[in-house]
Design an enzyme around this catalytic site. Structure first.
Site, PDB file in Angstrom:
ATOM      1  N   GLY A  72       6.533   7.059  -6.264  1.00  0.00           N
ATOM      2  CA  GLY A  72       5.443   6.305  -5.658  1.00  0.00           C
ATOM      3  C   GLY A  72       5.022   5.142  -6.544  1.00  0.00           C
ATOM      4  N   ARG A 161     -12.175  14.985 -11.345  1.00  0.00           N
ATOM      5  CA  ARG A 161     -12.983  13.984 -12.049  1.00  0.00           C
ATOM      6  C   ARG A 161     -14.415  14.420 -12.300  1.00  0.00           C
ATOM      7  NH1 ARG A 161     -10.791   8.876  -8.490  1.00  0.00           N
ATOM      8  NH2 ARG A 161      -8.749   8.697  -9.503  1.00  0.00           N
ATOM      9  N   CYS A 189      -9.618   3.730 -10.308  1.00  0.00           N
ATOM     10  CA  CYS A 189      -9.144   2.464 -10.865  1.00  0.00           C
ATOM     11  C   CYS A 189     -10.280   1.447 -11.026  1.00  0.00           C
ATOM     12  CB  CYS A 189      -8.030   1.886  -9.994  1.00  0.00           C
ATOM     13  SG  CYS A 189      -8.451   1.721  -8.251  1.00  0.00           S
ATOM     14  N   GLN A 216     -11.292  -5.515  -3.744  1.00  0.00           N
ATOM     15  CA  GLN A 216     -10.166  -4.652  -4.016  1.00  0.00           C
ATOM     16  C   GLN A 216      -8.950  -4.979  -3.147  1.00  0.00           C
ATOM     17  OE1 GLN A 216     -13.353  -1.069  -4.798  1.00  0.00           O
ATOM     18  NE2 GLN A 216     -11.230  -0.444  -4.475  1.00  0.00           N
ATOM     19  N   GLY A 220      -4.666  -0.865  -3.175  1.00  0.00           N
ATOM     20  CA  GLY A 220      -5.533   0.279  -3.423  1.00  0.00           C
ATOM     21  C   GLY A 220      -5.358   1.361  -2.374  1.00  0.00           C
ATOM     22  N   HIS A 305      -7.458  -5.571  -8.759  1.00  0.00           N
ATOM     23  CA  HIS A 305      -8.833  -5.538  -8.267  1.00  0.00           C
ATOM     24  C   HIS A 305      -9.710  -6.490  -9.081  1.00  0.00           C
ATOM     25  CE1 HIS A 305      -7.633  -2.405  -5.709  1.00  0.00           C
ATOM     26  NE2 HIS A 305      -8.176  -1.358  -6.299  1.00  0.00           N
TER      27      HIS A 305
END
Length: 406
Positions: A72, A161, A189, A216, A220, A305
């Site tokens: 990917g 996270r 990101c 962005q 993304g 971004h």
């Protein structure tokens, strides 16, 4: 209105080459926790002294490295970062689905055949990078790193996270959080790119509030997002359609901007916007109610971004001191020469390890505030590069060792 410019069509046709994708393929006193976070180090750790240089000086050990999702967009960049930064790889294993198993990937470490993923195989590695979705990470990450014989896992998804006890790491800010840990979360990101610029200023002046607006890129949303932008732009410019079709984005993206990324929440913010708030607090060690506000906008660029940031501080600000801090910050490139029209842009930030920061000025609406513009390659600084520098930091602090050494 229909567009029929041959020159424009040629420009669209070269989008892939230009942006690096393939078609359809951060004088009042601080609180105690801020004092501990804001103290500058006399010597930067090796792994962050030169984040934009290809070679890093690490342990003499070499590591068995695994990547899940290496085919990917982010996975490919992880392979590239390992190669360019001379990470001490003993062997590289790439894990995939039944669809990709058996394929060969050319790397600096030789041809690597994609293996069908299994937890047992991944546990044989010293470190595993997960470049997959949150559901996959939730199902497998903790099992891969479990026990003394498990691998260190650096997860690029959002799965862990916000989980207590799992470090969320931007190495230039909180690499020490990885000590003694086996599972590390890579940040969103947008957060990673912005905090690279905010952190040196926080150390200097003491952040009190932050307002961010993001711009962005289509990437993304992954390869499908890039494909939709490219095909939609082609269709409009060729005259096939007045307005592009949309399946990936909430509205057609070509010739448009969309103030909507991820789902809307009860407070009126989107989840993407709240990620910036939640992650800034955790990475920088700020209070759970520390004021951070973000508006996230999707724009019709392919990669990198951009962010407009207004940072309010506890102490009086000095633009010259801020410039010096940014010039000296690892992973940051000050691009701020308006007389010569030099400032951060996606076009110049794409493919770069350092984030660009410029348009630095004292904000005229708020006291003790700075305003600036940031651009960064979200596939690198916001994802793959950050993950690899996390691994480098863990080698240096002893959190990542070979199975034999451990």
């Amino acid at each position: 209105m229909k567009f029929n410019s041959a020159a424009a069509l040629l420009a669209v046709g070269s989008l892939a080459n230009t942006y690096g994708f393939t078609p359809s393929s951060s004088v009042s006193s601080f609180t105690s926790h801020r004092q501990s976070l804001a103290r500058p180090s006399a010597r930067l750790p090796t792994h962050i002294q030169h984040t934009s240089r290809s070679a890093t000086t690490l342990s003499m050990s070499t590591f068995k490295v695994g990547i899940v999702g290496a085919t990917g967009a982010v996975g490919k960049e992880i392979v590239g970062c390992l190669e360019k930064r001379d990470f001490p790889v003993d062997s590289l294993r790439i894990f995939g689905s039944e669809r990709s198993a058996g394929k060969e990937v050319d790397t600096k470490f030789g041809k690597v055949k994609v293996e069908l993923f299994s937890e047992d195989a991944a546990r044989e590695c010293d470190v595993v990078f997960l470049a997959v979705d949150g559901d996959f990470s939730l199902a497998h990450a903790e099992n891969i790193c479990a026990g003394d014989d498990g691998a260190v896992v650096i997860d690029n998804s959002s799965a862990f996270r916000y989980k207590e006890g799992i470090p969320l790491v931007v190495p230039e800010i909180n690499a020490e959080a990885t000590k003694g840990k086996k599972l590390i979360a890579n940040p969103n990101c947008t957060t990673a790119i912005g905090l690279m610029a905010v952190w040196p200023l926080h150390k200097l002046f003491g952040l009190s509030k932050m307002i961010m607006s993001t711009y962005q890129a289509a990437s993304g949303a992954g390869q499908p997002g890039m494909d939709e932008l490219k095909e939609g732009t082609r269709a409009v410019l060729s005259g096939e359609r007045d307005v592009a079709e949309n399946k990936i984005f909430a509205h057609p993206l070509p010739f448009n901007v969309i103030p909507h990324i991820d789902k809307f929440m009860e407070n009126g913010y989107t989840k993407e916007e709240m990620k910036v708030t939640w992650e800034t607090r955790k990475i920088c060690g700020l209070a759970d109610d520390f004021p951070v506000s973000c508006t996230a906008v999707r724009i019709p660029t392919a990669r990198a971004h951009s962010e407009s940031i207004v940072a309010l501080f506890e102490n009086p600000v000095d633009v010259a001191a801020a410039r010096k801090a940014l010039e000296e910050a690892p992973g940051v490139k000050l691009v701020d020469d308006v007389d010569n029209m030099k400032y951060p842009m996606p076009l110049t930030a794409t493919g770069q390890y350092d984030i660009e920061v410029g348009r630095l000025r004292e904000n005229i609406a708020f006291d003790n505030a700075l305003e600036f513009f940031v651009c960064g390659d979200q596939l690198l600084r916001g994802a793959a590069l950050n993950a690899v520098i996390v691994a480098e930091a863990m080698v240096e602090n002893g959190a990542l060792q070979t199975k034999t050494a451990a």
